[in-house]
Design an enzyme around this catalytic site. Structure first.
Site, PDB file in Angstrom:
ATOM      1  N   ASP A 215      -2.032 -80.016  -2.628  1.00 51.42           N
ATOM      2  CA  ASP A 215      -2.126 -78.755  -1.741  1.00 51.42           C
ATOM      3  C   ASP A 215      -0.853 -78.355  -1.625  1.00 51.42           C
ATOM      4  OD1 ASP A 215      -3.058 -76.720   0.171  1.00 51.42           O
ATOM      5  OD2 ASP A 215      -4.923 -77.860  -0.068  1.00 51.42           O
TER       6      ASP A 215
ATOM      7  N   VAL B  21      -0.076 -74.546  -7.428  1.00 53.35           N
ATOM      8  CA  VAL B  21      -0.520 -74.533  -8.782  1.00 53.35           C
ATOM      9  C   VAL B  21       0.104 -73.630  -9.617  1.00 53.35           C
ATOM     10  CG1 VAL B  21      -2.746 -75.801  -8.092  1.00 53.35           C
ATOM     11  CG2 VAL B  21      -2.668 -73.436  -7.894  1.00 53.35           C
TER      12      VAL B  21
ATOM     13  N   TYR C 153      -9.604 -60.658  -7.072  1.00 51.85           N
ATOM     14  CA  TYR C 153     -10.536 -62.169  -6.901  1.00 51.85           C
ATOM     15  C   TYR C 153     -11.528 -62.031  -8.147  1.00 51.85           C
ATOM     16  CZ  TYR C 153     -12.898 -65.913  -4.445  1.00 51.85           C
ATOM     17  OH  TYR C 153     -13.534 -67.051  -4.011  1.00 51.85           O
TER      18      TYR C 153
ATOM     19  N   THR D  64     -16.005 -71.965   5.210  1.00 49.14           N
ATOM     20  CA  THR D  64     -14.825 -72.460   5.173  1.00 49.14           C
ATOM     21  C   THR D  64     -13.789 -71.396   6.010  1.00 49.14           C
ATOM     22  OG1 THR D  64     -13.900 -71.641   3.132  1.00 49.14           O
ATOM     23  CG2 THR D  64     -15.380 -73.397   2.826  1.00 49.14           C
TER      24      THR D  64
HETATM   25  N1  LIG Z   1     -15.488 -70.006   0.737  1.00 53.56           N
HETATM   26  C1  LIG Z   1     -16.140 -69.252  -0.100  1.00 53.56           C
HETATM   27  O1  LIG Z   1     -17.133 -68.563   0.502  1.00 53.56           O
HETATM   28  C2  LIG Z   1     -15.882 -69.379  -1.393  1.00 53.56           C
HETATM   29  C3  LIG Z   1     -17.012 -68.941  -2.283  1.00 53.56           C
HETATM   30  C4  LIG Z   1     -16.747 -68.892  -3.653  1.00 53.56           C
HETATM   31  C5  LIG Z   1     -15.805 -69.700  -4.117  1.00 53.56           C
HETATM   32  N2  LIG Z   1     -14.649 -70.090  -3.302  1.00 53.56           N
HETATM   33  C6  LIG Z   1     -13.435 -70.960  -4.081  1.00 53.56           C
HETATM   34  O2  LIG Z   1     -13.598 -72.129  -3.650  1.00 53.56           O
HETATM   35  C7  LIG Z   1     -12.219 -72.649  -3.674  1.00 53.56           C
HETATM   36  C8  LIG Z   1     -11.834 -73.375  -2.398  1.00 53.56           C
HETATM   37  O3  LIG Z   1     -11.678 -72.421  -1.326  1.00 53.56           O
HETATM   38  P1  LIG Z   1     -12.323 -72.669   0.457  1.00 53.56           P
HETATM   39  O4  LIG Z   1     -13.220 -71.647   0.605  1.00 53.56           O
HETATM   40  O5  LIG Z   1     -12.495 -74.077   0.329  1.00 53.56           O
HETATM   41  O6  LIG Z   1     -10.765 -72.124   1.094  1.00 53.56           O
HETATM   42  P2  LIG Z   1      -9.864 -72.776   1.814  1.00 53.56           P
HETATM   43  O7  LIG Z   1      -8.857 -71.840   2.211  1.00 53.56           O
HETATM   44  O8  LIG Z   1     -10.488 -73.819   2.819  1.00 53.56           O
HETATM   45  O9  LIG Z   1      -8.980 -73.985   1.035  1.00 53.56           O
HETATM   46  C9  LIG Z   1      -8.013 -73.444  -0.135  1.00 53.56           C
HETATM   47  C10 LIG Z   1      -6.945 -74.673  -0.173  1.00 53.56           C
HETATM   48  O10 LIG Z   1      -6.196 -74.156  -1.184  1.00 53.56           O
HETATM   49  C11 LIG Z   1      -4.945 -74.269  -1.126  1.00 53.56           C
HETATM   50  N3  LIG Z   1      -3.915 -73.483  -1.555  1.00 53.56           N
HETATM   51  C12 LIG Z   1      -3.975 -72.051  -1.853  1.00 53.56           C
HETATM   52  N4  LIG Z   1      -2.721 -71.679  -2.630  1.00 53.56           N
HETATM   53  C13 LIG Z   1      -2.458 -72.694  -3.257  1.00 53.56           C
HETATM   54  C14 LIG Z   1      -1.416 -73.123  -4.399  1.00 53.56           C
HETATM   55  N5  LIG Z   1      -0.959 -72.136  -4.896  1.00 53.56           N
HETATM   56  N6  LIG Z   1      -1.429 -74.229  -4.642  1.00 53.56           N
HETATM   57  C15 LIG Z   1      -1.916 -75.155  -4.243  1.00 53.56           C
HETATM   58  N7  LIG Z   1      -2.969 -75.221  -3.158  1.00 53.56           N
HETATM   59  C16 LIG Z   1      -3.322 -73.784  -2.510  1.00 53.56           C
HETATM   60  C17 LIG Z   1      -4.819 -73.985   0.592  1.00 53.56           C
HETATM   61  O11 LIG Z   1      -3.670 -74.308   1.069  1.00 53.56           O
HETATM   62  C18 LIG Z   1      -6.336 -74.603   1.091  1.00 53.56           C
HETATM   63  O12 LIG Z   1      -6.124 -75.925   1.350  1.00 53.56           O
HETATM   64  C19 LIG Z   1     -11.145 -71.383  -4.036  1.00 53.56           C
HETATM   65  O13 LIG Z   1     -11.017 -71.387  -5.285  1.00 53.56           O
HETATM   66  C20 LIG Z   1     -12.329 -70.090  -3.719  1.00 53.56           C
HETATM   67  O14 LIG Z   1     -12.115 -69.026  -4.257  1.00 53.56           O
HETATM   68  C21 LIG Z   1     -14.924 -70.102  -1.975  1.00 53.56           C
END
Ligand SMILES: NC(=O)c1ccc[n+]([C@@H]2O[C@H](COP(=O)([O-])OP(=O)(O)OC[C@H]3O[C@@H](n4cnc5c(N)ncnc54)[C@H](O)[C@@H]3O)[C@@H](O)[C@H]2O)c1
Length: 247
Positions: free
Chosen positions: A36, A63, A154, A189
């Protein structure tokens, strides 16, 4: 212990869905690299989980930076002796009218949410090929399947992730590497922190189950895809969406 002796990398592992998946995979016996940019949270999580047994290590990785991604994969090899599972989960959201979206904002979301997954897969695959196989799970979204206003970058990135998953699955099945995606609905989240109460209520109403998902519900689906229980599943996009896309 479905992942006993397996080594996993989870990007975005410090928070939300990633954190829940770190916890679930450790419980199933895996050794996990928590990757992360949120160093403090990631290190705290690793320290907490290592209190009983040394099962995790934290790795700072953006990433979008190929050199850092390469080092992350090397770290899995050095610390835990290989790489069996990659959960490419790091991602950010967007909220902007498309005719107001700057090229920089568009590019940032595409870089993290799509190109970052390509880079992680690229470097993981070269290690997995040498080891005779592995399992990659990409985090897509319902918004890889349906559209939504004010989320052009997105939605475009997640649509790309859905088809990147299929392309990699077709290409590396012969090497014993399965590539699948999880496609969550709205999950409780920090990613949703900026949404207004009314918007959240509206989003909940779009899920026939009548609530948001919990991170551990996505984690369970991801662990399933990572495990040998999913041995004949590749190129799939597993919706974990409370019925969002069913109506
Ligand atoms: N929460 C939702 O409703 C939802 C729905 C569909 C998909 N998602 C997907 O789930 C995944 C996780 O999201 P989440 O909801 O747990 O969010 P979150 O913000 O809790 O976690 C995302 C994590 O990614 C890390 N991150 C961001 N940019 C980064 C980078 N450049 N390199 C490395 N790490 C990086 C952040 O520091 C964070 O710890 C994402 O891909 C998101 O698009 C989330």
């Amino acid at each position: 212990m479905r992942l006993k002796d397996k080594v996993a990398i989870i990007t975005g592992g410090a928070s939300g869905i990633g954190e829940a998946t770190v916890r679930d995979m450790v419980q199933e016996g895996a050794k996990v690299i928590i990757a992360d940019i949120a160093d403090e949270k990631g290190q705290q999580l690793a320290e907490e989980l290592n209190q009983s047994e040394k099962t995790t290590a934290y790795c700072h990785v953006d990433v979008t930076k190929e050199e850092e991604v390469k080092k992350m994969v090397e770290m899995a090899n050095d610390k835990f002796g290989g790489l069996d599972i990659l959960f490419s989960n790091a991602g950010i959201g967007d909220q902007a009218a498309s005719d107001q979206l700057s090229l920089e904002e568009w590019q940032k979301v595409i870089d993290i949410n799509l190109t970052g997954l390509f880079l992680c897969a690229k470097h993981a695959i070269s290690v997995m090929k040498n080891k005779g196989g592995g399992s990659i799970i990409n985090c897509a979204s319902i918004l890889g399947h349906v559209g939504q206003a004010q989320t052009a970058s997105y939605t475009a990135a997640k649509g790309g992730v859905v088809n990147l998953t299929r392309a990699l699955a077709a290409e590396y099945a012969k090497d014993g590497i399965r590539v699948n995606a999880v496609c969550p609905g709205y999950i409780n989240t920090p990613l949703l922190d900026e949404l207004e109460e009314d918007m959240l209520k509206h989003l909940i109403s779009l899920h026939p189950i009548g609530r948001l998902g919990e991170p551990k519900e996505v984690a369970k689906a991801t662990t399933f895809l990572a495990s040998d229980d999913a041995s004949f599943i590749t190129g799939a996009n597993l919706l974990v969406d409370g019925g969002y896309t069913a109506i």
